[in-house]
Write an enzyme that holds these catalytic residues in place. Structure first.
Site, PDB file in Angstrom:
ATOM      1  N   HIS A  58      -0.408   6.450   6.231  1.00 36.60           N
ATOM      2  CA  HIS A  58       0.116   6.226   4.883  1.00 36.60           C
ATOM      3  C   HIS A  58       0.474   7.570   4.260  1.00 36.60           C
ATOM      4  O   HIS A  58      -0.089   8.599   4.638  1.00 36.60           O
ATOM      5  CB  HIS A  58      -0.921   5.528   3.992  1.00 36.60           C
ATOM      6  N   SER A  84       0.806  -1.224   0.000  1.00 34.89           N
ATOM      7  CA  SER A  84       0.000   0.000   0.000  1.00 34.89           C
ATOM      8  C   SER A  84       0.832   1.262   0.000  1.00 34.89           C
ATOM      9  O   SER A  84       0.395   2.297  -0.506  1.00 34.89           O
ATOM     10  CB  SER A  84      -0.942   0.000   1.210  1.00 34.89           C
TER      11      SER A  84
END
Length: 277
Positions: free
Chosen positions: A247, A36
């Site tokens: 993230h 990811s």
């Protein structure tokens, strides 16, 4: 690394993204592999829902700048086993550039982050993972095997092993009241987990493999910075931002793309915020 939801990894096989426009038709074949942090999860526009893959991840930004013919099989939730079993099929003898960003899910990064969030003021996550060095070492063996396979399948490819960005600041005390983690847990996550992963990845440099350091470029833009300066999201994604929890957001991927470009010999890289789009 994926914290928000679990994606069906087998979907990767059916949703390879080929970035081939008229300007790229004669470009060098480039394959992007990874999890990811490579896929750009949650950053519009999402071009593959199963993998939460963005058309603004660092692979797409690099391909656009270099005129590469991109095959992007990065996927949220991917492990080294998923790369070996599914994503690796995109790499062939004609591949000339490969980026690989992987290993966080192998050590249970999402589980670790959830354990570190302070809910009851307990002992914290650092005491739950005494085996972390062993986990990283095991992941390192798997990464080495992937690199061997890439070298075998793509004998002329330049391979870039992309590290993880600056998630936790050097001064963990600066996170107090900003993110719901104990300072001791943050220091452990930074020094043992993230630095451990990046040190392991850097140790694989050589034999056509270049390690791409993304920490320096994202220093001062970690999850504990003010929202306007944050290139890695915290536990909450600020209104007007993008990307998933813990993230890189769009600016984080631009910073990572800049470091990949510099490693490819394209000068010092492109300044973050100047990629357009």
């Amino acid at each position: 690394m994926k914290l928000t939801h679990c994606l069906p990894i087998m979907a990767i096989a059916a949703v390879m993204t080929v970035g081939a426009g008229p300007a790229q038709a004669a470009g060098q074949p480039y394959v992007a592999l990874g999890d990811s942090y490579a896929a750009g999860v949650g950053i519009p526009a999402i071009i593959d829902q199963a993998c939460d893959r963005s058309d603004r991840n660092y692979a797409h930004l690099v391909a656009a700048k270099q005129g590469y013919l991109l095959t992007d099989v990065t996927c949220g939730g991917a492990t080294t086993s998923d790369v070996a079993a599914i994503q690796m099929s995109a790499v062939s003898a004609s591949t000339e550039v490969v980026t690989l960003g992987i290993s966080g899910n192998d050590i249970g990064f999402g589980e670790i982050v959830r354990s570190c969030v302070i809910l009851t003021g307990g002992a914290g996550c650092r005491n739950k993972y005494p085996d972390m060095p062993a986990r990283i070492a095991k992941a390192g063996t798997a990464v080495g095997n992937l690199l061997d396979t890439i070298r075998e399948r793509a004998p002329k490819a330049k391979i870039l092993l992309v590290g993880y960005p600056k998630i936790v600041p050097d001064n963990e005390a600066s996170c107090a009241g900003v993110q719901p983690f104990a300072a001791e847990d943050l220091a452990w996550a930074r020094d043992t987990v993230i630095e451990g992963l990046n040190s392991m990845l850097q140790g694989h440099a050589g034999d056509r493999v270049t390690y791409v350091d993304t920490q320096a470029a994202t220093t001062g833009h970690d999850m504990c910075q003010p929202a306007a300066q944050r290139w890695v999201n915290g536990v909450q994604v600020e209104a007007g931002s993008d990307g998933r929890t813990i993230h890189p957001n769009r600016l984080g991927h631009e910073a990572m793309a800049s470091q990949v470009l510099a490693s490819l010999g394209s000068g010092p890289g492109i300044p973050t915020g100047s990629f357009g789009g």
